[in-house]
Motif scaffolding. Structure first.
Motif, PDB file in Angstrom:
ATOM      1  N   ALA A  30       2.647 -28.782 -28.973  1.00  0.00           N
ATOM      2  CA  ALA A  30       1.625 -28.301 -29.809  1.00  0.00           C
ATOM      3  C   ALA A  30       2.002 -27.118 -30.659  1.00  0.00           C
ATOM      4  CB  ALA A  30       0.260 -28.002 -28.874  1.00  0.00           C
ATOM      5  N   GLU A  31       2.688 -26.070 -30.198  1.00  0.00           N
ATOM      6  CA  GLU A  31       3.240 -25.078 -31.067  1.00  0.00           C
ATOM      7  C   GLU A  31       4.313 -25.643 -31.967  1.00  0.00           C
ATOM      8  OE1 GLU A  31       4.691 -22.245 -28.402  1.00  0.00           O
ATOM      9  OE2 GLU A  31       2.400 -21.795 -27.364  1.00  0.00           O
ATOM     10  N   GLN A  32       5.268 -26.451 -31.710  1.00  0.00           N
ATOM     11  CA  GLN A  32       6.532 -26.585 -32.634  1.00  0.00           C
ATOM     12  C   GLN A  32       5.961 -27.914 -33.402  1.00  0.00           C
ATOM     13  OE1 GLN A  32       9.292 -24.934 -32.758  1.00  0.00           O
ATOM     14  NE2 GLN A  32       8.583 -23.586 -31.044  1.00  0.00           N
ATOM     15  N   GLN A  33       5.016 -28.733 -32.988  1.00  0.00           N
ATOM     16  CA  GLN A  33       4.703 -29.899 -33.861  1.00  0.00           C
ATOM     17  C   GLN A  33       5.738 -30.841 -33.703  1.00  0.00           C
ATOM     18  OE1 GLN A  33       1.554 -30.642 -35.176  1.00  0.00           O
ATOM     19  NE2 GLN A  33       1.052 -28.764 -33.740  1.00  0.00           N
ATOM     20  N   ASP A  34       6.928 -30.613 -32.929  1.00  0.00           N
ATOM     21  CA  ASP A  34       7.999 -31.486 -33.006  1.00  0.00           C
ATOM     22  C   ASP A  34       8.708 -31.633 -31.571  1.00  0.00           C
ATOM     23  OD1 ASP A  34      10.304 -32.910 -33.310  1.00  0.00           O
ATOM     24  OD2 ASP A  34      11.261 -31.689 -35.059  1.00  0.00           O
ATOM     25  N   TRP A  35       8.470 -32.712 -30.864  1.00  0.00           N
ATOM     26  CA  TRP A  35       9.024 -32.749 -29.307  1.00  0.00           C
ATOM     27  C   TRP A  35      10.466 -32.406 -29.468  1.00  0.00           C
ATOM     28  CZ3 TRP A  35      12.648 -36.181 -27.906  1.00  0.00           C
ATOM     29  CH2 TRP A  35      12.756 -37.285 -28.740  1.00  0.00           C
ATOM     30  N   ARG A  36      11.096 -32.779 -30.460  1.00  0.00           N
ATOM     31  CA  ARG A  36      12.629 -32.485 -30.153  1.00  0.00           C
ATOM     32  C   ARG A  36      13.164 -31.207 -30.148  1.00  0.00           C
ATOM     33  NH1 ARG A  36      13.508 -35.993 -35.686  1.00  0.00           N
ATOM     34  NH2 ARG A  36      11.640 -34.539 -36.142  1.00  0.00           N
ATOM     35  N   LYS A  37      12.108 -30.234 -30.393  1.00  0.00           N
ATOM     36  CA  LYS A  37      12.343 -28.761 -30.288  1.00  0.00           C
ATOM     37  C   LYS A  37      11.955 -28.510 -29.070  1.00  0.00           C
ATOM     38  CE  LYS A  37      11.645 -27.896 -35.224  1.00  0.00           C
ATOM     39  NZ  LYS A  37      10.850 -27.028 -36.308  1.00  0.00           N
ATOM     40  N   CYS A  38      11.456 -29.165 -28.341  1.00  0.00           N
ATOM     41  CA  CYS A  38      11.077 -28.643 -26.784  1.00  0.00           C
ATOM     42  C   CYS A  38      11.760 -29.395 -25.621  1.00  0.00           C
ATOM     43  CB  CYS A  38       9.537 -29.336 -26.726  1.00  0.00           C
ATOM     44  SG  CYS A  38       8.400 -28.475 -27.807  1.00  0.00           S
ATOM     45  N   GLN A  39      13.183 -29.733 -26.039  1.00  0.00           N
ATOM     46  CA  GLN A  39      13.957 -30.548 -25.195  1.00  0.00           C
ATOM     47  C   GLN A  39      14.247 -29.615 -23.749  1.00  0.00           C
ATOM     48  OE1 GLN A  39      15.096 -33.661 -25.284  1.00  0.00           O
ATOM     49  NE2 GLN A  39      13.117 -33.524 -26.382  1.00  0.00           N
ATOM     50  N   ASP A  40      14.383 -28.598 -23.791  1.00  0.00           N
ATOM     51  CA  ASP A  40      14.706 -27.482 -22.703  1.00  0.00           C
ATOM     52  C   ASP A  40      13.256 -27.836 -21.585  1.00  0.00           C
ATOM     53  OD1 ASP A  40      16.899 -26.613 -23.527  1.00  0.00           O
ATOM     54  OD2 ASP A  40      16.080 -24.579 -24.188  1.00  0.00           O
ATOM     55  N   CYS A  41      12.121 -27.671 -22.202  1.00  0.00           N
ATOM     56  CA  CYS A  41      11.002 -27.940 -21.338  1.00  0.00           C
ATOM     57  C   CYS A  41      11.053 -29.393 -20.790  1.00  0.00           C
ATOM     58  CB  CYS A  41       9.598 -27.767 -22.267  1.00  0.00           C
ATOM     59  SG  CYS A  41       9.372 -26.026 -22.752  1.00  0.00           S
ATOM     60  N   VAL A  42      11.093 -30.299 -22.020  1.00  0.00           N
ATOM     61  CA  VAL A  42      11.238 -31.712 -21.553  1.00  0.00           C
ATOM     62  C   VAL A  42      12.210 -31.906 -20.431  1.00  0.00           C
ATOM     63  CG1 VAL A  42      11.780 -34.172 -22.210  1.00  0.00           C
ATOM     64  CG2 VAL A  42      10.253 -32.642 -23.423  1.00  0.00           C
ATOM     65  N   GLN A  43      13.402 -31.384 -20.451  1.00  0.00           N
ATOM     66  CA  GLN A  43      14.386 -31.478 -19.301  1.00  0.00           C
ATOM     67  C   GLN A  43      14.163 -31.093 -18.063  1.00  0.00           C
ATOM     68  OE1 GLN A  43      17.205 -33.730 -19.352  1.00  0.00           O
ATOM     69  NE2 GLN A  43      16.130 -34.191 -21.635  1.00  0.00           N
ATOM     70  N   GLU A  44      13.390 -29.859 -17.975  1.00  0.00           N
ATOM     71  CA  GLU A  44      12.888 -29.195 -16.743  1.00  0.00           C
ATOM     72  C   GLU A  44      11.906 -29.697 -16.022  1.00  0.00           C
ATOM     73  OE1 GLU A  44      11.318 -24.686 -15.778  1.00  0.00           O
ATOM     74  OE2 GLU A  44      11.335 -25.104 -17.824  1.00  0.00           O
ATOM     75  N   PHE A  45      10.871 -30.472 -17.011  1.00  0.00           N
ATOM     76  CA  PHE A  45       9.908 -31.666 -16.395  1.00  0.00           C
ATOM     77  C   PHE A  45      10.673 -32.673 -15.889  1.00  0.00           C
ATOM     78  CE2 PHE A  45       6.909 -35.004 -17.411  1.00  0.00           C
ATOM     79  CZ  PHE A  45       5.834 -34.674 -16.190  1.00  0.00           C
ATOM     80  N   LYS A  46      11.542 -33.181 -16.527  1.00  0.00           N
ATOM     81  CA  LYS A  46      12.350 -34.505 -16.065  1.00  0.00           C
ATOM     82  C   LYS A  46      13.010 -34.300 -14.830  1.00  0.00           C
ATOM     83  CE  LYS A  46      15.771 -37.877 -17.443  1.00  0.00           C
ATOM     84  NZ  LYS A  46      16.718 -38.097 -18.215  1.00  0.00           N
ATOM     85  N   ALA A  47      13.533 -33.131 -14.719  1.00  0.00           N
ATOM     86  CA  ALA A  47      14.175 -32.827 -13.309  1.00  0.00           C
ATOM     87  C   ALA A  47      13.131 -32.571 -12.235  1.00  0.00           C
ATOM     88  CB  ALA A  47      15.169 -31.515 -13.544  1.00  0.00           C
ATOM     89  N   CYS A  48      12.088 -32.083 -12.443  1.00  0.00           N
ATOM     90  CA  CYS A  48      11.161 -31.774 -11.461  1.00  0.00           C
ATOM     91  C   CYS A  48      10.551 -33.043 -10.875  1.00  0.00           C
ATOM     92  CB  CYS A  48       9.919 -31.089 -11.976  1.00  0.00           C
ATOM     93  SG  CYS A  48       8.539 -30.656 -10.726  1.00  0.00           S
ATOM     94  N   MET A  49      10.067 -34.182 -12.000  1.00  0.00           N
ATOM     95  CA  MET A  49       9.816 -35.527 -11.426  1.00  0.00           C
ATOM     96  C   MET A  49      10.728 -36.309 -10.939  1.00  0.00           C
ATOM     97  SD  MET A  49       6.807 -35.678 -12.488  1.00  0.00           S
ATOM     98  CE  MET A  49       6.448 -37.437 -12.218  1.00  0.00           C
ATOM     99  N   SER A  50      12.153 -36.281 -11.204  1.00  0.00           N
ATOM    100  CA  SER A  50      13.125 -36.663 -10.473  1.00  0.00           C
ATOM    101  C   SER A  50      13.379 -36.467  -9.181  1.00  0.00           C
ATOM    102  CB  SER A  50      14.453 -36.502 -11.219  1.00  0.00           C
ATOM    103  OG  SER A  50      14.544 -37.204 -12.603  1.00  0.00           O
TER     104      SER A  50
END
Length: 67
Positions: A30-50
């Motif tokens: 929402a803040e960045q308006q570009d998911w590609r700029k959020c890869q650190d958060c995305v990877q952290e979430f992915k690791a948690c789900m894995s």
């Protein structure tokens, strides 16, 4: 869905223990308006789900091994 019904996706994420990371990803996008700029958060979430998925797999595999 009425005001007091819980969103099924949120309910599932609460069970995984990854709900806060999910919110973090949403806020970043929402803040960045570009998911590609959020890869650190995305990877952290992915690791948690894995981790959750692996724990569940191991839990059910152990149950199937019991006589």
């Amino acid at each position: 869905m009425s005001g007091n019904e819980e969103d099924p996706v949120e309910a599932m994420l609460k069970k995984t223990g990854c709900i806060d990371l999910h919110y973090k990803v949403q806020e970043c996008i929402a803040e960045q308006q570009d998911w590609r700029k959020c890869q650190d958060c995305v990877q952290e979430f992915k690791a948690c789900m894995s981790k959750y998925t692996e724990e569940q797999r191991n839990k059910y595999a152990a149950k199937n091994l019991q006589p």
